[in-house]
Design a protein around this motif. Sequence first.
Motif, PDB file in Angstrom:
ATOM      1  N   TYR A  22     -91.128   8.563  34.451  1.00  0.00           N
ATOM      2  CA  TYR A  22     -89.930   9.099  34.301  1.00  0.00           C
ATOM      3  C   TYR A  22     -89.287   8.558  33.039  1.00  0.00           C
ATOM      4  O   TYR A  22     -89.677   7.412  32.721  1.00  0.00           O
ATOM      5  CB  TYR A  22     -88.947   8.593  35.505  1.00  0.00           C
ATOM      6  CG  TYR A  22     -89.287   9.405  36.854  1.00  0.00           C
ATOM      7  CD1 TYR A  22     -89.091  10.830  36.928  1.00  0.00           C
ATOM      8  CD2 TYR A  22     -89.832   8.856  38.042  1.00  0.00           C
ATOM      9  CE1 TYR A  22     -89.352  11.674  37.937  1.00  0.00           C
ATOM     10  CE2 TYR A  22     -89.978   9.494  39.110  1.00  0.00           C
ATOM     11  CZ  TYR A  22     -89.704  11.048  39.199  1.00  0.00           C
ATOM     12  OH  TYR A  22     -90.118  11.832  40.336  1.00  0.00           O
ATOM     13  N   PRO A  23     -88.405   9.263  32.580  1.00  0.00           N
ATOM     14  CA  PRO A  23     -87.633   8.421  31.301  1.00  0.00           C
ATOM     15  C   PRO A  23     -86.748   7.269  31.746  1.00  0.00           C
ATOM     16  O   PRO A  23     -86.564   7.404  32.987  1.00  0.00           O
ATOM     17  CB  PRO A  23     -86.619   9.747  30.887  1.00  0.00           C
ATOM     18  CG  PRO A  23     -87.345  11.030  31.378  1.00  0.00           C
ATOM     19  CD  PRO A  23     -87.898  10.585  32.636  1.00  0.00           C
ATOM     20  N   ASP A  24     -86.738   6.518  31.115  1.00  0.00           N
ATOM     21  CA  ASP A  24     -86.018   4.963  31.395  1.00  0.00           C
ATOM     22  C   ASP A  24     -84.722   5.462  32.414  1.00  0.00           C
ATOM     23  O   ASP A  24     -84.603   4.675  33.346  1.00  0.00           O
ATOM     24  CB  ASP A  24     -85.723   4.222  30.350  1.00  0.00           C
ATOM     25  CG  ASP A  24     -86.946   3.768  29.695  1.00  0.00           C
ATOM     26  OD1 ASP A  24     -88.032   3.728  30.380  1.00  0.00           O
ATOM     27  OD2 ASP A  24     -86.911   2.965  28.649  1.00  0.00           O
ATOM     28  N   ASP A  25     -83.939   6.092  31.852  1.00  0.00           N
ATOM     29  CA  ASP A  25     -82.533   6.479  32.402  1.00  0.00           C
ATOM     30  C   ASP A  25     -82.680   6.948  33.936  1.00  0.00           C
ATOM     31  O   ASP A  25     -81.817   6.455  34.895  1.00  0.00           O
ATOM     32  CB  ASP A  25     -81.807   7.209  31.844  1.00  0.00           C
ATOM     33  CG  ASP A  25     -82.132   8.658  31.498  1.00  0.00           C
ATOM     34  OD1 ASP A  25     -83.307   8.787  31.522  1.00  0.00           O
ATOM     35  OD2 ASP A  25     -81.186   9.584  31.341  1.00  0.00           O
ATOM     36  N   VAL A  26     -83.765   7.871  33.987  1.00  0.00           N
ATOM     37  CA  VAL A  26     -83.875   8.628  35.289  1.00  0.00           C
ATOM     38  C   VAL A  26     -84.486   7.423  36.244  1.00  0.00           C
ATOM     39  O   VAL A  26     -84.188   7.258  37.464  1.00  0.00           O
ATOM     40  CB  VAL A  26     -84.965   9.865  35.147  1.00  0.00           C
ATOM     41  CG1 VAL A  26     -85.449  10.168  36.426  1.00  0.00           C
ATOM     42  CG2 VAL A  26     -84.125  11.036  34.615  1.00  0.00           C
ATOM     43  N   GLN A  56     -87.946  14.792  44.885  1.00  0.00           N
ATOM     44  CA  GLN A  56     -87.960  16.098  44.912  1.00  0.00           C
ATOM     45  C   GLN A  56     -86.513  16.520  44.669  1.00  0.00           C
ATOM     46  O   GLN A  56     -86.502  17.654  43.874  1.00  0.00           O
ATOM     47  CB  GLN A  56     -88.000  16.694  46.487  1.00  0.00           C
ATOM     48  CG  GLN A  56     -88.396  18.251  46.639  1.00  0.00           C
ATOM     49  CD  GLN A  56     -89.018  18.645  48.037  1.00  0.00           C
ATOM     50  OE1 GLN A  56     -89.962  19.122  47.895  1.00  0.00           O
ATOM     51  NE2 GLN A  56     -88.193  18.743  48.967  1.00  0.00           N
ATOM     52  N   SER A  57     -85.432  15.924  45.056  1.00  0.00           N
ATOM     53  CA  SER A  57     -84.298  16.233  44.322  1.00  0.00           C
ATOM     54  C   SER A  57     -84.243  15.978  42.771  1.00  0.00           C
ATOM     55  O   SER A  57     -83.085  16.470  42.223  1.00  0.00           O
ATOM     56  CB  SER A  57     -83.204  15.515  44.915  1.00  0.00           C
ATOM     57  OG  SER A  57     -83.210  13.903  44.535  1.00  0.00           O
ATOM     58  N   GLN A  58     -85.161  15.017  42.392  1.00  0.00           N
ATOM     59  CA  GLN A  58     -85.018  14.946  40.679  1.00  0.00           C
ATOM     60  C   GLN A  58     -85.853  16.328  40.048  1.00  0.00           C
ATOM     61  O   GLN A  58     -84.885  16.707  39.165  1.00  0.00           O
ATOM     62  CB  GLN A  58     -85.753  13.984  40.443  1.00  0.00           C
ATOM     63  CG  GLN A  58     -85.952  13.577  38.931  1.00  0.00           C
ATOM     64  CD  GLN A  58     -84.681  13.325  38.110  1.00  0.00           C
ATOM     65  OE1 GLN A  58     -83.530  12.797  38.910  1.00  0.00           O
ATOM     66  NE2 GLN A  58     -84.300  13.891  37.016  1.00  0.00           N
ATOM     67  N   GLU A  59     -86.730  16.964  40.686  1.00  0.00           N
ATOM     68  CA  GLU A  59     -87.336  17.799  39.766  1.00  0.00           C
ATOM     69  C   GLU A  59     -87.525  18.970  40.535  1.00  0.00           C
ATOM     70  O   GLU A  59     -88.069  20.210  39.894  1.00  0.00           O
ATOM     71  CB  GLU A  59     -88.845  17.173  39.318  1.00  0.00           C
ATOM     72  CG  GLU A  59     -88.734  16.123  38.352  1.00  0.00           C
ATOM     73  CD  GLU A  59     -90.203  15.763  38.248  1.00  0.00           C
ATOM     74  OE1 GLU A  59     -90.782  15.949  37.076  1.00  0.00           O
ATOM     75  OE2 GLU A  59     -90.668  14.778  38.936  1.00  0.00           O
ATOM     76  N   GLY A  60     -87.148  19.175  42.015  1.00  0.00           N
ATOM     77  CA  GLY A  60     -87.359  20.511  42.782  1.00  0.00           C
ATOM     78  C   GLY A  60     -88.545  20.372  43.376  1.00  0.00           C
ATOM     79  O   GLY A  60     -88.814  21.415  44.197  1.00  0.00           O
ATOM     80  N   HIS A  61     -89.533  19.527  43.192  1.00  0.00           N
ATOM     81  CA  HIS A  61     -90.745  19.530  43.815  1.00  0.00           C
ATOM     82  C   HIS A  61     -91.407  18.105  43.765  1.00  0.00           C
ATOM     83  O   HIS A  61     -90.842  17.478  42.916  1.00  0.00           O
ATOM     84  CB  HIS A  61     -91.867  20.570  43.112  1.00  0.00           C
ATOM     85  CG  HIS A  61     -92.346  20.424  42.000  1.00  0.00           C
ATOM     86  ND1 HIS A  61     -91.353  20.741  41.072  1.00  0.00           N
ATOM     87  CD2 HIS A  61     -93.578  20.130  41.551  1.00  0.00           C
ATOM     88  CE1 HIS A  61     -92.137  20.396  39.986  1.00  0.00           C
ATOM     89  NE2 HIS A  61     -93.401  19.988  40.177  1.00  0.00           N
ATOM     90  N   VAL A  62     -92.170  17.773  44.555  1.00  0.00           N
ATOM     91  CA  VAL A  62     -92.950  16.700  44.497  1.00  0.00           C
ATOM     92  C   VAL A  62     -94.041  16.462  43.673  1.00  0.00           C
ATOM     93  O   VAL A  62     -95.135  17.121  43.722  1.00  0.00           O
ATOM     94  CB  VAL A  62     -93.273  15.970  45.866  1.00  0.00           C
ATOM     95  CG1 VAL A  62     -93.824  14.595  45.893  1.00  0.00           C
ATOM     96  CG2 VAL A  62     -92.271  16.095  46.978  1.00  0.00           C
TER      97      VAL A  62
END
Length: 285
Positions: A22-26, A56-62
């Motif tokens: 993941y990007p650092d901020d994420v 899943q809330s981050q990208e819409g899927h796992v």
Amino acid sequence: MTTSSSERGVSLGMPELPAPAYPDDVRTRLERDAREVIARYPDSRSALLPLLHLVQSQEGHVTRTGMQFCADMLSLTTAEVTAVATFYTMYRRRPSGDYQVGVCTNTLCAVMGGDAIFEALQEHLAVGNNETTDDGKVTLEHIECNAACDFAPVVMVNWEFFDNQTVGSAKRLVDDLRAGREVTPTRGAPLCTFKETARILAGFPDERDGAVAAGGSAGPASLIGLRLAKGDTAAARVVHPRDAVPGAPEDAAPSAGPTGSPDAPQDTSAPDPAHPAGPVAEEGE
């Protein structure tokens, strides 16, 4: 038949490439949220299900990245996380739409029109089961019973109820979703996107206006037992079958049973005059 480099690597026993980070901020934000979730449990691995909802809330899927994140936070292997993520259908394994449109095709919904609705939506949206429209708005799936048989056939959007649907109303529903028009569930909370739903399922506050006040309830048929248990013997509203006697009032109550309640068990052991009960005669008697 050609074989991809990843397939060749697996066949040769080569290790799988690590998941992208993941990007650092994420990562920082997800770690903060994950620690809040983990603190709710006496055993950290018990937090795996809500953490899968969180990623899943981050990208819409796992994703592989999300599963690696869960493994890192809980000191689990990626195999342990993958086993859980692939077991439960509530976790998506590939990109999906903003709105998960599920059509109940279990027995009662199916015979009341659920099968016809599902087939019509597949044609209308030009997608198959668990497929997403080209605009990324709607993922269509058939779903198992959601305990709303009183309102069959039922369509759910991101787990919110749309009751007593028809082919026409279901088509209008998905058209409105794709066009960005506001739609209102039959009962329950206001609609939100799938990513927002996933964050709520991860255990974070539901910030939708009226989410609690909107409420919802099972239908009368499901509540009969509870009503009787509370001593309520008022006559229930009955919708007569289609072949009922013409002119009969639609809300007529059935005659009361032995306890005075129209919903009380009836005596089904009375003898049938046409087939009287008695000992079966032996041959030759």
